[in-house]
Design an enzyme around this catalytic site. Structure first.
Site, PDB file in Angstrom:
ATOM      1  CG  ASN A  22      -4.224  -5.508  -0.549  1.00  0.00           C
ATOM      2  OD1 ASN A  22      -4.918  -6.527  -0.595  1.00  0.00           O
ATOM      3  ND2 ASN A  22      -2.897  -5.539  -0.529  1.00  0.00           N
ATOM      4  CE  LYS A  46      -1.633  -5.634   3.132  1.00  0.00           C
ATOM      5  NZ  LYS A  46      -0.260  -5.339   3.485  1.00  0.00           N
ATOM      6  CG  HIS A  82       0.877  -6.445  -2.649  1.00  0.00           C
ATOM      7  ND1 HIS A  82       1.620  -6.819  -1.549  1.00  0.00           N
ATOM      8  CD2 HIS A  82       0.167  -5.346  -2.276  1.00  0.00           C
ATOM      9  CE1 HIS A  82       1.364  -5.967  -0.558  1.00  0.00           C
ATOM     10  NE2 HIS A  82       0.484  -5.068  -0.982  1.00  0.00           N
ATOM     11  CD  GLU A 106       1.676  -7.943   2.047  1.00  0.00           C
ATOM     12  OE1 GLU A 106       0.551  -8.381   1.743  1.00  0.00           O
ATOM     13  OE2 GLU A 106       1.828  -6.926   2.766  1.00  0.00           O
ATOM     14  CD  GLU A 145       1.434  -1.027  -2.217  1.00  0.00           C
ATOM     15  OE1 GLU A 145       0.554  -0.560  -1.495  1.00  0.00           O
ATOM     16  OE2 GLU A 145       1.606  -2.237  -2.380  1.00  0.00           O
ATOM     17  N   GLY A 205       2.596  -1.708   6.027  1.00  0.00           N
ATOM     18  CA  GLY A 205       2.238  -2.344   7.287  1.00  0.00           C
ATOM     19  C   GLY A 205       3.148  -1.969   8.451  1.00  0.00           C
ATOM     20  CB  SER A 263       1.852   3.277   6.738  1.00  0.00           C
ATOM     21  OG  SER A 263       2.455   2.052   7.109  1.00  0.00           O
TER      22      SER A 263
HETATM   23  C1  PEP Z   1      -0.743  -2.692   1.015  1.00  0.00           C
HETATM   24  O1  PEP Z   1      -1.337  -3.682   1.384  1.00  0.00           O
HETATM   25  O2  PEP Z   1      -0.488  -2.582  -0.180  1.00  0.00           O
HETATM   26  C2  PEP Z   1      -0.367  -1.667   1.990  1.00  0.00           C
HETATM   27  C3  PEP Z   1       0.144  -0.559   1.547  1.00  0.00           C
HETATM   28  O3  PEP Z   1      -0.603  -1.932   3.320  1.00  0.00           O
HETATM   29  P1  PEP Z   1      -0.614  -0.851   4.528  1.00  0.00           P
HETATM   30  O4  PEP Z   1      -1.517   0.266   4.103  1.00  0.00           O
HETATM   31  O5  PEP Z   1      -1.133  -1.608   5.698  1.00  0.00           O
HETATM   32  O6  PEP Z   1       0.789  -0.373   4.710  1.00  0.00           O
END
Ligand code: PEP
Length: 263
Positions: free
Chosen positions: A10, A12, A105, A107, A177, A183, A222
Protein backbone atom coordinates in the site's frame (compact mmCIF):
# COMPACT_ATOMS: atom_id res chain seq x y z
CA UNK A 1 -7.59 -25.97 -0.95
CA UNK A 2 -4.63 -24.24 0.75
CA UNK A 3 -4.80 -20.49 1.14
CA UNK A 4 -2.42 -18.78 -1.29
CA UNK A 5 -0.17 -16.21 0.44
CA UNK A 6 -0.87 -12.64 -0.66
CA UNK A 7 1.41 -9.65 -0.14
CA UNK A 8 -0.03 -6.23 -0.95
CA UNK A 9 2.05 -3.05 -0.98
CA UNK A 10 0.00 0.00 0.00
CA UNK A 11 1.84 3.05 -1.28
CA UNK A 12 -0.59 5.50 0.29
CA UNK A 13 0.04 9.04 -1.09
CA UNK A 14 3.55 8.37 -2.33
CA UNK A 15 5.32 8.26 -5.72
CA UNK A 16 4.98 10.28 -8.87
CA UNK A 17 4.19 8.67 -12.22
CA UNK A 18 7.88 8.50 -13.08
CA UNK A 19 8.73 6.93 -9.73
CA UNK A 20 5.87 4.46 -10.21
CA UNK A 21 7.23 3.24 -13.52
CA UNK A 22 10.76 3.05 -12.12
CA UNK A 23 9.51 1.03 -9.13
CA UNK A 24 7.53 -1.40 -11.31
CA UNK A 25 10.39 -1.98 -13.72
CA UNK A 26 12.78 -2.58 -10.83
CA UNK A 27 10.31 -4.95 -9.11
CA UNK A 28 9.86 -6.93 -12.32
CA UNK A 29 13.62 -7.16 -12.82
CA UNK A 30 14.18 -8.13 -9.19
CA UNK A 31 11.56 -10.84 -9.46
CA UNK A 32 13.00 -12.15 -12.71
CA UNK A 33 16.38 -12.44 -10.95
CA UNK A 34 14.88 -14.60 -8.20
CA UNK A 35 13.83 -17.84 -9.94
CA UNK A 36 12.16 -19.44 -6.90
CA UNK A 37 9.93 -16.48 -5.97
CA UNK A 38 9.28 -15.72 -9.61
CA UNK A 39 8.14 -19.27 -10.38
CA UNK A 40 5.86 -19.23 -7.31
CA UNK A 41 4.29 -15.99 -8.52
CA UNK A 42 3.96 -17.24 -12.11
CA UNK A 43 2.37 -20.51 -11.01
CA UNK A 44 -0.07 -18.69 -8.70
CA UNK A 45 1.37 -20.18 -5.49
CA UNK A 46 2.21 -16.68 -4.21
CA UNK A 47 0.31 -13.52 -5.05
CA UNK A 48 1.87 -10.07 -5.10
CA UNK A 49 0.03 -6.80 -5.56
CA UNK A 50 0.82 -3.11 -5.41
CA UNK A 51 -1.65 -0.36 -4.50
CA UNK A 52 -0.45 2.94 -6.00
CA UNK A 53 -2.47 6.18 -5.93
CA UNK A 54 -5.40 6.24 -8.37
CA UNK A 55 -3.65 8.30 -11.04
CA UNK A 56 -0.81 5.78 -11.29
CA UNK A 57 -2.95 2.63 -11.51
CA UNK A 58 -3.06 2.36 -15.30
CA UNK A 59 0.67 3.12 -15.61
CA UNK A 60 1.57 0.48 -13.04
CA UNK A 61 -0.70 -2.10 -14.68
CA UNK A 62 1.06 -1.37 -17.97
CA UNK A 63 4.53 -1.50 -16.43
CA UNK A 64 3.76 -4.78 -14.63
CA UNK A 65 2.19 -6.47 -17.65
CA UNK A 66 3.38 -10.06 -18.04
CA UNK A 67 4.72 -10.27 -14.47
CA UNK A 68 1.62 -11.75 -12.72
CA UNK A 69 1.90 -8.93 -10.13
CA UNK A 70 -1.54 -7.44 -9.58
CA UNK A 71 -2.66 -3.86 -9.21
CA UNK A 72 -4.90 -2.77 -6.34
CA UNK A 73 -6.96 0.35 -5.62
CA UNK A 74 -6.39 2.04 -2.25
CA UNK A 75 -10.07 2.90 -2.02
CA UNK A 76 -13.24 2.97 -4.14
CA UNK A 77 -16.59 4.74 -4.16
CA UNK A 78 -19.78 2.72 -3.69
CA UNK A 79 -21.74 3.96 -6.73
CA UNK A 80 -20.98 2.61 -10.21
CA UNK A 81 -21.33 5.99 -11.94
CA UNK A 82 -22.91 9.40 -11.32
CA UNK A 83 -22.47 12.93 -10.00
CA UNK A 84 -19.89 12.23 -7.28
CA UNK A 85 -17.13 14.76 -7.92
CA UNK A 86 -13.70 13.50 -7.12
CA UNK A 87 -14.69 9.86 -6.60
CA UNK A 88 -13.51 6.73 -8.42
CA UNK A 89 -15.80 3.75 -9.10
CA UNK A 90 -15.08 0.08 -9.09
CA UNK A 91 -15.71 -0.02 -12.85
CA UNK A 92 -12.96 2.58 -13.30
CA UNK A 93 -10.60 0.55 -11.13
CA UNK A 94 -11.31 -2.55 -13.19
CA UNK A 95 -10.78 -0.55 -16.35
CA UNK A 96 -7.40 0.64 -15.04
CA UNK A 97 -6.33 -2.99 -14.54
CA UNK A 98 -7.08 -3.58 -10.86
CA UNK A 99 -7.84 -6.97 -9.41
CA UNK A 100 -8.26 -5.89 -5.76
CA UNK A 101 -9.13 -2.71 -3.86
CA UNK A 102 -8.85 -1.80 -0.20
CA UNK A 103 -12.04 -0.90 1.64
CA UNK A 104 -12.00 0.72 5.06
CA UNK A 105 -8.28 1.29 5.57
CA UNK A 106 -7.87 2.82 9.03
CA UNK A 107 -6.57 6.07 7.51
CA UNK A 108 -9.84 6.37 5.58
CA UNK A 109 -11.79 5.67 8.76
CA UNK A 110 -9.68 8.15 10.77
CA UNK A 111 -9.23 11.09 8.37
CA UNK A 112 -12.34 10.74 6.20
CA UNK A 113 -14.77 9.45 8.85
CA UNK A 114 -15.54 6.35 6.83
CA UNK A 115 -18.18 4.25 8.56
CA UNK A 116 -18.71 0.49 8.59
CA UNK A 117 -21.79 1.03 6.45
CA UNK A 118 -19.74 2.80 3.77
CA UNK A 119 -17.09 0.08 3.92
CA UNK A 120 -19.85 -2.46 3.34
CA UNK A 121 -21.22 -0.52 0.34
CA UNK A 122 -17.73 -0.21 -1.11
CA UNK A 123 -17.11 -3.95 -0.73
CA UNK A 124 -20.48 -4.65 -2.40
CA UNK A 125 -19.59 -2.35 -5.32
CA UNK A 126 -16.27 -4.14 -5.81
CA UNK A 127 -17.87 -7.58 -5.78
CA UNK A 128 -20.51 -6.39 -8.27
CA UNK A 129 -17.73 -5.46 -10.69
CA UNK A 130 -15.70 -8.63 -10.22
CA UNK A 131 -12.95 -7.08 -8.07
CA UNK A 132 -11.94 -8.56 -4.73
CA UNK A 133 -12.31 -6.22 -1.76
CA UNK A 134 -9.61 -6.24 0.89
CA UNK A 135 -11.66 -5.20 3.90
CA UNK A 136 -9.45 -3.62 6.59
CA UNK A 137 -10.33 -3.95 10.26
CA UNK A 138 -8.45 -3.29 13.47
CA UNK A 139 -8.55 -1.60 16.84
CA UNK A 140 -6.87 1.58 18.05
CA UNK A 141 -4.43 1.62 20.95
CA UNK A 142 -7.00 3.02 23.37
CA UNK A 143 -9.52 0.38 22.31
CA UNK A 144 -6.92 -2.34 22.94
CA UNK A 145 -5.88 -0.86 26.25
CA UNK A 146 -9.54 -0.54 27.24
CA UNK A 147 -10.11 -4.24 26.54
CA UNK A 148 -12.41 -3.54 23.56
CA UNK A 149 -10.20 -4.84 20.74
CA UNK A 150 -12.22 -7.96 19.96
CA UNK A 151 -15.51 -6.11 20.21
CA UNK A 152 -14.27 -3.53 17.67
CA UNK A 153 -12.95 -6.20 15.31
CA UNK A 154 -16.22 -8.13 15.52
CA UNK A 155 -18.30 -5.04 14.79
CA UNK A 156 -16.14 -4.09 11.80
CA UNK A 157 -16.17 -7.61 10.34
CA UNK A 158 -19.91 -8.17 10.82
CA UNK A 159 -20.92 -4.74 9.49
CA UNK A 160 -18.32 -4.67 6.72
CA UNK A 161 -19.37 -8.05 5.31
CA UNK A 162 -23.10 -7.76 5.93
CA UNK A 163 -25.18 -9.24 3.10
CA UNK A 164 -22.30 -9.39 0.62
CA UNK A 165 -22.88 -11.59 -2.41
CA UNK A 166 -19.72 -13.70 -2.46
CA UNK A 167 -19.50 -16.61 -4.87
CA UNK A 168 -16.18 -18.05 -3.74
CA UNK A 169 -13.78 -17.78 -0.76
CA UNK A 170 -11.28 -15.95 -2.98
CA UNK A 171 -13.77 -13.14 -3.65
CA UNK A 172 -12.91 -11.23 -0.49
CA UNK A 173 -9.84 -10.76 1.70
CA UNK A 174 -9.72 -9.42 5.24
CA UNK A 175 -6.75 -7.39 6.46
CA UNK A 176 -6.31 -7.23 10.22
CA UNK A 177 -4.43 -4.00 10.88
CA UNK A 178 -4.15 -2.93 14.50
CA UNK A 179 -4.08 0.86 14.17
CA UNK A 180 -1.37 1.13 16.84
CA UNK A 181 0.98 -0.88 14.61
CA UNK A 182 0.47 1.07 11.37
CA UNK A 183 3.43 3.23 10.49
CA UNK A 184 4.71 3.10 14.07
CA UNK A 185 7.41 0.46 13.74
CA UNK A 186 5.65 -1.38 16.55
CA UNK A 187 4.57 -4.63 14.89
CA UNK A 188 2.06 -6.85 16.66
CA UNK A 189 3.78 -9.97 17.90
CA UNK A 190 3.02 -13.05 15.79
CA UNK A 191 0.96 -14.31 18.77
CA UNK A 192 -1.08 -11.08 18.96
CA UNK A 193 -1.70 -11.21 15.20
CA UNK A 194 -2.70 -14.87 15.41
CA UNK A 195 -5.03 -14.29 18.35
CA UNK A 196 -6.93 -11.58 16.44
CA UNK A 197 -6.89 -13.44 13.14
CA UNK A 198 -8.05 -16.74 14.64
CA UNK A 199 -10.88 -14.73 16.20
CA UNK A 200 -11.74 -13.29 12.75
CA UNK A 201 -11.64 -16.80 11.24
CA UNK A 202 -14.13 -17.96 13.92
CA UNK A 203 -16.45 -15.08 13.03
CA UNK A 204 -16.17 -16.02 9.35
CA UNK A 205 -16.97 -19.64 10.21
CA UNK A 206 -20.19 -18.42 11.73
CA UNK A 207 -21.03 -15.91 8.99
CA UNK A 208 -19.78 -17.77 5.89
CA UNK A 209 -19.29 -21.38 7.00
CA UNK A 210 -18.51 -22.88 3.62
CA UNK A 211 -15.99 -20.14 2.67
CA UNK A 212 -14.23 -19.40 5.98
CA UNK A 213 -11.51 -22.08 5.86
CA UNK A 214 -10.32 -20.85 2.45
CA UNK A 215 -10.64 -17.10 2.99
CA UNK A 216 -7.44 -15.13 3.33
CA UNK A 217 -6.72 -12.95 6.33
CA UNK A 218 -3.73 -10.63 5.97
CA UNK A 219 -1.82 -8.96 8.76
CA UNK A 220 -0.84 -5.28 8.40
CA UNK A 221 1.13 -3.02 10.71
CA UNK A 222 4.87 -2.37 10.34
CA UNK A 223 5.52 -5.52 8.33
CA UNK A 224 9.21 -5.60 7.37
CA UNK A 225 11.59 -8.05 5.67
CA UNK A 226 12.80 -9.19 9.11
CA UNK A 227 9.40 -9.97 10.66
CA UNK A 228 7.33 -11.36 7.78
CA UNK A 229 8.46 -15.00 8.15
CA UNK A 230 7.52 -15.21 11.83
CA UNK A 231 4.13 -13.63 11.10
CA UNK A 232 3.54 -15.99 8.17
CA UNK A 233 4.35 -18.98 10.39
CA UNK A 234 1.08 -18.34 12.26
CA UNK A 235 -1.78 -20.58 11.09
CA UNK A 236 -4.25 -17.75 10.41
CA UNK A 237 -1.84 -15.24 8.85
CA UNK A 238 -2.20 -15.64 5.09
CA UNK A 239 -0.19 -12.66 3.94
CA UNK A 240 0.60 -9.05 4.60
CA UNK A 241 -0.66 -5.57 3.83
CA UNK A 242 2.53 -3.54 3.81
CA UNK A 243 2.82 0.25 3.92
CA UNK A 244 6.23 1.88 4.44
CA UNK A 245 8.33 -1.17 3.61
CA UNK A 246 6.60 -1.59 0.26
CA UNK A 247 7.92 1.72 -1.09
CA UNK A 248 11.28 0.23 -1.94
CA UNK A 249 11.11 -2.51 -4.55
CA UNK A 250 14.02 -4.41 -2.95
CA UNK A 251 12.40 -4.45 0.46
CA UNK A 252 9.01 -5.39 -1.04
CA UNK A 253 10.65 -8.29 -2.82
CA UNK A 254 12.38 -9.41 0.36
CA UNK A 255 9.01 -9.43 2.12
CA UNK A 256 7.61 -11.48 -0.78
CA UNK A 257 10.48 -13.93 -0.32
CA UNK A 258 9.76 -14.18 3.38
CA UNK A 259 6.16 -15.03 2.59
CA UNK A 260 6.99 -17.83 0.15
CA UNK A 261 5.34 -21.12 1.04
CA UNK A 262 7.88 -23.68 2.25
CA UNK A 263 8.68 -26.28 -0.39
C1 PEP B 1 -0.71 0.09 5.87
O1 PEP B 1 -0.56 1.03 5.13
O2 PEP B 1 -1.76 -0.54 5.79
C2 PEP B 1 0.34 -0.28 6.82
C3 PEP B 1 0.20 -1.37 7.50
O3 PEP B 1 1.44 0.55 6.90
P1 PEP B 1 2.86 0.19 7.58
O4 PEP B 1 3.31 -1.11 7.00
O5 PEP B 1 3.75 1.33 7.21
O6 PEP B 1 2.64 0.08 9.05
Amino acid sequence: MARIPLIVGNWKMHMTLEETTRFCVSLKQGLAGDPRTSSLVKSGALELAVAPPFISLAASAEALRGSSICVTGQDVFWADTGAYTGEISSLMLRDAGCRFALAGHSERRQYFQETDEEVNRKAAALLRTGLSPIVCVGETLSERQGGAAFQVIEQQVRAGLKGLAMKSPQDLVIAYEPVWAIGTGQTATPEQAEEAQAFIRKLLEEMLPSFAPEMRILYGGSVKPDNISKLMAMPDVDGGLVGGASLDSGSFLEIARGACPRS
